[in-house]
Design an enzyme around this catalytic site. Sequence first.
Site, PDB file in Angstrom:
ATOM      1  N   TYR A 137      11.709   3.681   5.256  1.00 20.12           N
ATOM      2  CA  TYR A 137      10.992   5.026   4.860  1.00 20.12           C
ATOM      3  C   TYR A 137       9.772   5.279   5.559  1.00 20.12           C
ATOM      4  O   TYR A 137       8.868   6.101   5.452  1.00 20.12           O
ATOM      5  CB  TYR A 137      10.971   5.029   3.321  1.00 20.12           C
ATOM      6  CG  TYR A 137      12.011   4.667   2.472  1.00 20.12           C
ATOM      7  CD1 TYR A 137      13.036   6.100   2.429  1.00 20.12           C
ATOM      8  CD2 TYR A 137      12.363   3.686   1.824  1.00 20.12           C
ATOM      9  CE1 TYR A 137      13.995   5.802   1.565  1.00 20.12           C
ATOM     10  CE2 TYR A 137      13.682   3.607   1.239  1.00 20.12           C
ATOM     11  CZ  TYR A 137      14.405   4.619   1.057  1.00 20.12           C
ATOM     12  OH  TYR A 137      15.654   4.571   0.206  1.00 20.12           O
ATOM     13  N   TYR A 145       8.502   8.326   4.216  1.00 18.16           N
ATOM     14  CA  TYR A 145       7.116   7.776   3.886  1.00 18.16           C
ATOM     15  C   TYR A 145       6.185   8.703   3.775  1.00 18.16           C
ATOM     16  O   TYR A 145       5.903   9.500   4.698  1.00 18.16           O
ATOM     17  CB  TYR A 145       6.861   6.815   4.886  1.00 18.16           C
ATOM     18  CG  TYR A 145       5.442   6.236   4.551  1.00 18.16           C
ATOM     19  CD1 TYR A 145       5.273   5.340   3.478  1.00 18.16           C
ATOM     20  CD2 TYR A 145       4.319   6.372   5.381  1.00 18.16           C
ATOM     21  CE1 TYR A 145       3.976   4.905   3.039  1.00 18.16           C
ATOM     22  CE2 TYR A 145       2.921   5.866   4.895  1.00 18.16           C
ATOM     23  CZ  TYR A 145       2.832   4.968   3.805  1.00 18.16           C
ATOM     24  OH  TYR A 145       1.704   4.838   3.493  1.00 18.16           O
ATOM     25  N   LYS A 155       1.790   5.565  -0.594  1.00 13.56           N
ATOM     26  CA  LYS A 155       2.232   4.490  -1.531  1.00 13.56           C
ATOM     27  C   LYS A 155       2.470   4.813  -2.906  1.00 13.56           C
ATOM     28  O   LYS A 155       1.738   5.909  -3.234  1.00 13.56           O
ATOM     29  CB  LYS A 155       1.569   3.326  -1.122  1.00 13.56           C
ATOM     30  CG  LYS A 155       2.460   1.863  -1.120  1.00 13.56           C
ATOM     31  CD  LYS A 155       3.608   1.852  -0.558  1.00 13.56           C
ATOM     32  CE  LYS A 155       4.824   0.847  -0.914  1.00 13.56           C
ATOM     33  NZ  LYS A 155       5.974   0.876  -0.067  1.00 13.56           N
ATOM     34  N   ASP A 164      -2.330  11.292  -5.755  1.00  9.87           N
ATOM     35  CA  ASP A 164      -3.383  11.206  -4.330  1.00  9.87           C
ATOM     36  C   ASP A 164      -3.383  12.507  -4.064  1.00  9.87           C
ATOM     37  O   ASP A 164      -2.325  13.071  -3.635  1.00  9.87           O
ATOM     38  CB  ASP A 164      -2.705  10.262  -3.496  1.00  9.87           C
ATOM     39  CG  ASP A 164      -3.483  10.117  -1.963  1.00  9.87           C
ATOM     40  OD1 ASP A 164      -4.404  10.990  -2.075  1.00  9.87           O
ATOM     41  OD2 ASP A 164      -3.569   9.248  -1.143  1.00  9.87           O
TER      42      ASP A 164
HETATM   43  P1  13P Z   1      -2.037   5.769   0.221  1.00 12.06           P
HETATM   44  O1  13P Z   1      -0.618   5.683  -0.402  1.00 12.06           O
HETATM   45  O2  13P Z   1      -2.977   5.138  -0.696  1.00 12.06           O
HETATM   46  O3  13P Z   1      -2.304   7.322   0.209  1.00 12.06           O
HETATM   47  O4  13P Z   1      -2.138   4.856   1.339  1.00 12.06           O
HETATM   48  C1  13P Z   1      -1.511   5.411   2.481  1.00 12.06           C
HETATM   49  C2  13P Z   1      -1.642   4.335   3.529  1.00 12.06           C
HETATM   50  O5  13P Z   1      -0.903   4.249   4.450  1.00 12.06           O
HETATM   51  C3  13P Z   1      -2.926   3.720   3.979  1.00 12.06           C
HETATM   52  O6  13P Z   1      -2.720   2.743   5.013  1.00 12.06           O
HETATM   53 MG    MG Z   2      -3.819   8.505   0.446  1.00  8.78          MG
HETATM   54 MG    MG Z   3      -3.291   5.571  -2.757  1.00 10.10          MG
END
Ligand code: 13P
Ligand code: MG
Ligand code: MG
Length: 363
Positions: A346, A227, A230, A11
């Site tokens: 996290y 965090y 994801k 990302d």
């Molecule tokens: P990503 O991990 O896809 O960037 O999403 C983050 C998120 O918390 C969306 O609510």
């Molecule tokens: Mg993202």
């Molecule tokens: Mg993502």
Amino acid sequence: MKVTVSVIKADIGSHPGHQRVHPKTLEQARKSLQKAKRSGKLIDFYVTHAGDDLELIMTHRKGENNREIHKLAWNTFEACTKIAKRLKLYGAGQDLLANTFSGNVRGMGPGASEIEFKERKSEPLLIFMADKTEPGAWNYILYKIFADPFNTAGLVIAPNLHDGFVFEVHDLIGHKKIKLSAPEEIYDILALIGTPSRYVIKRVYTKSGEIAASTSTDRLSLIAGKYVGKDDPVMMVRAQHDFPAVGECVEPFAMPHLVAGGMRGSHNMPLMPVSEKDNHPTRFDGPPRVIGLGFQISKGTLLSPVDLFDDVAFDRAREKASEITDYLRLHGPLMPHRLPPEEMEYTTLPHVLEKLKKRFKKM
Ligand code: 13P
Ligand code: MG
Ligand code: MG
Ligand code: 13P
């Protein structure tokens, strides 16, 4: 001669918020990989996105964990991040946790799944890419494809599948791995992979040791200790002949099973199979999406892919995923819609709890 398929993703910023990779960054990625193809570093490539994750699919002859290929991916992500920053895209450079490249993208933020094999007479390869979830999301899918005869008819009626498969399971917290055999040890396999936040299927092999499937298992929070986004995973599955048929490989996606990772990486939501064009999780930053591309590999070349979930036969799965989302959303901030406390460690929740610490009285 062997061919290697490397899928490396990150990302590097998206719009608006965490929804979708911007066309300008996709264009930059294609330009970088085109240059590498012209110079002979790559045989072929395909660039796409899963929601806000930029996906580089590359074929070459250099084997897995090759420094040059990983550096190419890292440099491509950096070039795309530069554009993302200029456009002020959201979370520009989000997954590039390290400042400089040091030999391999593993442990640096991006996710990678690689597979090296001798091309068969005909080589169908399926690549699945998901957003708003984590590597454990593939556990259910891979078990169904390679161990469940109620999913994969070939396990019962095709002689070359009848022996079953070997699962390599990784313990992401204990940093250990184990190989388990199906069907002999299916209860042991399930005992582990039923905890998808910790135990994930990394690879699947035939009983004779031929690679059948591979996943990315990188977990950002375990790398960064907090965090940051994801660990939106990828998975490759070889199909037909000694492996399950294409239809058997996509069949498990007809059940939109619950996966962790929706909204702020903190919610359980159903995994919705979608076509490349519907590939932006908007509702409650979800439901988590998965796309599937079916390639034929021909002397290392990626013949133009079939968009596997661009199929009306998956409409019901999408509808069911929406229905399940309606139901889960009614739980608001409560578990089991929200993830359990171990998984929230996290996230930003500990900061809120810290504030209340002094107000707790003994009882
Ligand atoms: P990503 O991990 O896809 O960037 O999403 C983050 C998120 O918390 C969306 O609510
Ligand atoms: Mg993202
Ligand atoms: Mg993502
Ligand atoms: P193969 O044994 O050639 O993979 O064919 C099986 C099949 O496609 C059945 O649908």
